[in-house]
Scaffold this motif. Structure first.
Motif, PDB file in Angstrom:
ATOM      1  N   GLN A 113     -10.533   2.503   0.917  1.00 17.89           N
ATOM      2  CA  GLN A 113      -9.859   2.598   1.348  1.00 17.89           C
ATOM      3  C   GLN A 113      -7.701   1.455   1.110  1.00 17.89           C
ATOM      4  N   PRO A 114      -7.101   2.569   0.201  1.00 14.43           N
ATOM      5  CA  PRO A 114      -6.436   1.898  -0.308  1.00 14.43           C
ATOM      6  C   PRO A 114      -5.522   1.139   0.533  1.00 14.43           C
ATOM      7  N   LEU A 115      -4.773  -0.171   0.935  1.00 14.43           N
ATOM      8  CA  LEU A 115      -4.497  -0.533   2.401  1.00 14.43           C
ATOM      9  C   LEU A 115      -2.696  -1.033   2.343  1.00 14.43           C
ATOM     10  N   ALA A 116      -2.766  -1.540   0.818  1.00 15.98           N
ATOM     11  CA  ALA A 116      -1.202  -1.732   0.213  1.00 15.98           C
ATOM     12  C   ALA A 116      -0.664  -1.911  -0.929  1.00 15.98           C
ATOM     13  N   ALA A 117      -0.018  -0.970  -1.689  1.00 14.13           N
ATOM     14  CA  ALA A 117       0.283  -2.134  -3.384  1.00 14.13           C
ATOM     15  C   ALA A 117       1.472  -2.268  -3.306  1.00 14.13           C
ATOM     16  N   ASP A 118       1.217  -3.443  -3.985  1.00 15.68           N
ATOM     17  CA  ASP A 118       3.153  -4.339  -4.674  1.00 15.68           C
ATOM     18  C   ASP A 118       3.507  -4.184  -6.035  1.00 15.68           C
ATOM     19  N   LEU A 119       4.582  -4.217  -5.976  1.00 17.78           N
ATOM     20  CA  LEU A 119       4.946  -4.448  -7.149  1.00 17.78           C
ATOM     21  C   LEU A 119       5.769  -4.918  -7.545  1.00 17.78           C
ATOM     22  N   ARG A 143       6.503  -4.119  -1.114  1.00 15.80           N
ATOM     23  CA  ARG A 143       4.678  -3.738  -0.933  1.00 15.80           C
ATOM     24  C   ARG A 143       5.553  -2.473  -0.646  1.00 15.80           C
ATOM     25  N   GLU A 144       4.624  -1.604  -0.525  1.00 17.15           N
ATOM     26  CA  GLU A 144       4.344  -0.417   0.332  1.00 17.15           C
ATOM     27  C   GLU A 144       2.879  -0.383   0.811  1.00 17.15           C
TER      28      GLU A 144
END
Length: 217
Positions: free
Chosen positions: A196-202, A216-217
């Motif tokens: 389960q993906p929780l967050a993506a930081d760019l 962060r999304e």
């Protein structure tokens, strides 16, 4: 992808040491990489993924889906990667053909439900597959990691997340005149009881003045 400019033997001897940065170090080729570079990386212990399966040291192929620290990962090499037999000539085209896009879609669809993360260099290659998945979302979450554009972005719809971390080298020494930020992407996820993906930081860093931004999304 795009660890090198041409994927030449000289470049391979330099950049293959990058495999020490990760345990494991997982790689799919870009249009600036070559078939011989991939063999060199595999021999140094990298997990080199292709649509035919994981590349072994002897040039044979293993499983298409590889367990990477509990993640089920598959990868698709760039259709325009360079070839040692052609003296590493530039084979790049501005966009993949419909046949190449269809080949990717035909490869991806049987993997649905069995793979958590897919790595592919060329974002345009996956567009028809994304259209299908947007109309018919997968039952289990899927993350697709792309590159090539040198621009960081994140795209989401039901069941699917596409992440492009941007660029660290902008295509190598052949593109020193290209002004681009350094880009990094970090994915936070669980693997139990299932992926389960929780967050993506760019994260982007200006190499000139060191200023940076993160979202962060």
């Amino acid at each position: 992808g795009d660890l090198t400019d041409r994927g030449s033997r000289l470049e391979s001897r330099v950049v293959s040491r990058i495999t020490n940065l990760g345990d494991p170090f997982v790689f799919v080729s870009g249009n600036h990489d070559s078939d011989s570079l991939q063999i060199d990386l595999a021999r140094r212990g990298a997990t080199v993924l292709t649509e035919r399966g994981r590349l072994n040291e002897d040039g044979s192929y293993g499983d298409v889906i590889v367990d990477v620290r509990g993640l089920r990962v598959a990868g698709y090499r760039d259709p325009f990667e360079r070839r040692q037999s052609e003296n590493f000539r530039d084979r790049f085209q501005p966009s993949p053909s419909p046949d190449q896009q269809d080949a990717f879609t035909a490869w991806l669809m049987p993997l649905m439900g069995h793979v958590d993360l897919v790595m592919v260099h060329e974002p345009a290659l996956i567009e028809p597959a994304l259209a299908i998945l947007e109309d018919d979302p997968p039952d289990r979450p899927l993350v697709i990691i792309t590159g090539h554009t040198h621009e960081a972005y994140l795209d989401r719809f039901a069941g699917v997340t596409v992440i492009n971390g941007g660029s660290v080298g902008a295509g190598g020494t052949g593109n020193l005149t290209e002004s681009t930020d350094y880009g990094l992407a970090r994915l936070t996820y669980t693997i139990e009881p299932q992926f389960q993906p929780l967050a993506a930081d760019l994260i982007e860093i200006d190499p000139d003045d060191g200023s940076s931004s993160a979202s962060r999304e």
